[in-house]
Scaffold this active site. Structure first.
Site, PDB file in Angstrom:
ATOM      1  N   ASN A 113      25.383  -5.002  -9.343  1.00 63.25           N
ATOM      2  CA  ASN A 113      26.225  -4.271  -8.397  1.00 63.25           C
ATOM      3  C   ASN A 113      25.408  -3.950  -7.153  1.00 63.25           C
ATOM      4  OD1 ASN A 113      28.516  -2.717  -7.484  1.00 63.25           O
ATOM      5  ND2 ASN A 113      27.355  -0.866  -7.970  1.00 63.25           N
ATOM      6  N   SER A 142      21.230  -0.559  -2.412  1.00 66.38           N
ATOM      7  CA  SER A 142      20.493  -0.900  -3.635  1.00 66.38           C
ATOM      8  C   SER A 142      21.278  -1.928  -4.431  1.00 66.38           C
ATOM      9  CB  SER A 142      20.337   0.337  -4.530  1.00 66.38           C
ATOM     10  OG  SER A 142      19.728   1.406  -3.829  1.00 66.38           O
ATOM     11  N   ASP A 151      26.347   4.006 -11.484  1.00 67.01           N
ATOM     12  CA  ASP A 151      25.332   3.852 -10.418  1.00 67.01           C
ATOM     13  C   ASP A 151      23.935   4.197 -10.919  1.00 67.01           C
ATOM     14  OD1 ASP A 151      27.389   3.161  -8.669  1.00 67.01           O
ATOM     15  OD2 ASP A 151      27.648   5.205  -7.945  1.00 67.01           O
TER      16      ASP A 151
HETATM   17  C1  GAR Z   1      29.770  -2.230   0.275  1.00 68.06           C
HETATM   18  O1  GAR Z   1      29.211  -1.392   1.259  1.00 68.06           O
HETATM   19  C2  GAR Z   1      29.252  -1.864  -1.092  1.00 68.06           C
HETATM   20  O2  GAR Z   1      27.937  -1.378  -1.072  1.00 68.06           O
HETATM   21  C3  GAR Z   1      30.204  -0.789  -1.489  1.00 68.06           C
HETATM   22  O3  GAR Z   1      31.457  -1.230  -1.043  1.00 68.06           O
HETATM   23  C4  GAR Z   1      31.268  -1.987   0.151  1.00 68.06           C
HETATM   24  C5  GAR Z   1      32.051  -3.273  -0.005  1.00 68.06           C
HETATM   25  O4  GAR Z   1      32.069  -3.974   1.208  1.00 68.06           O
HETATM   26  N1  GAR Z   1      30.194  -0.586  -2.913  1.00 68.06           N
HETATM   27  C6  GAR Z   1      30.363   0.600  -3.470  1.00 68.06           C
HETATM   28  O5  GAR Z   1      30.572   1.622  -2.835  1.00 68.06           O
HETATM   29  C7  GAR Z   1      30.277   0.594  -4.968  1.00 68.06           C
HETATM   30  N2  GAR Z   1      30.093   1.912  -5.478  1.00 68.06           N
HETATM   31  P1  GAR Z   1      32.586  -5.478   1.254  1.00 68.06           P
HETATM   32  O6  GAR Z   1      33.941  -5.493   0.528  1.00 68.06           O
HETATM   33  O7  GAR Z   1      32.753  -5.762   2.706  1.00 68.06           O
HETATM   34  O8  GAR Z   1      31.589  -6.346   0.584  1.00 68.06           O
END
Ligand code: GAR
Length: 223
Positions: A113, A142, A151
């Site tokens: 993740n 991360s 997480d």
């Molecule tokens: C990313 O910033 C990722 O780190 C976050 O969602 C976004 C997805 O962006 N993930 C989380 O918050 C998971 N807990 P994307 O759809 O443009 O790849």
């Protein structure tokens, strides 16, 4: 194709825009990443990430929680859809649902993740706003193995970016996103080339246990 040349089969799970999925797909298609993305799978049928997949000619699958009575049965259907694709690695890229313990156990050691903070700081949601409220000067992302602790699985790699005085949650999120698009393909590449594995809760890179995540610092964090 022999076992030695077979590409790592990757299923990407996403809920939203899918920009991390796109970054991994770009690295796969330009040959820098020895993976085959066999599908993008989402809990949200309207996720833009699924649209991106279809545009790239990658199988797009929706498994909506609305079609199942509870989390356990939705996760079972998700697991079934993923297993039909026979992935070596499942990559969560903005998949915004919490997995059931059975799901996590099933993919233990092959479920990664990306989280938009320098874990263990800012687990959960609204990470950019919380970092700004704390007056943080450094923030980042991360990549970690998924375990039953939300997480909380072992962190493999982190990328930091500066927090600038004029930042808003949106501008900081954008800078972190750029860092994610570099870090995630790199870590997926380690897995795909057999350099990365988890044994128990210990991460091994190139055969040696890592006591700290590999760290990248992107001062500019542009693509
Ligand atoms: C990313 O910033 C990722 O780190 C976050 O969602 C976004 C997805 O962006 N993930 C989380 O918050 C998971 N807990 P994307 O759809 O443009 O790849």
């Amino acid at each position: 194709m022999t076992e030695a040349t077979r590409k790592t089969r990757v299923v990407v799970l996403l809920s939203g825009s899918g920009s991390n999925f796109a970054a991994i797909a770009a690295a796969a298609s330009n040959g820098t990443l020895p993976v085959e993305i066999v599908a993008a799978v989402s809990d949200r049928p309207a996720a833009f990430g699924l649209e991106r997949a279809r545009t790239l000619g990658i199988t797009a699958i929706a498994v909506s929680p609305r079609d199942y009575p509870d989390r356990a049965s939705h996760d079972l259907a998700l697991l079934d859809a993923i297993d039909k694709l026979a992935p070596d690695l499942v990559v969560c890229a903005g998949y915004m649902r919490i997995f059931s313990p059975a799901f996590v156990r099933h993919y233990s050691g092959r479920l990664l993740n990306i989280h938009p903070s320098l874990l263990p700081a800012y687990k959960g949601l609204d990470t950019h706003r919380r970092a700004l409220e704390d007056g943080a000067t450094v923030h980042g992302c991360s990549v970690h193995y998924v375990t039953e602790e939300l997480d909380g699985g072992p962190v493999v790699g982190q990328a930091s970016v500066p927090v600038l005085p004029q930042d808003t949650a949106e501008s900081l999120a954008e800078r972190v996103h750029h860092a994610e698009h570099r870090l995630y393909p790199e870590v997926v590449g380690w897995y795909a080339s057999g350099r990365l594995r988890m044994d128990g809760q210990v991460v091994f890179l190139d055969g040696a246990p890592i006591s700290h995540p590999v760290h990248r610092s992107y001062a500019d964090a542009t693509e």
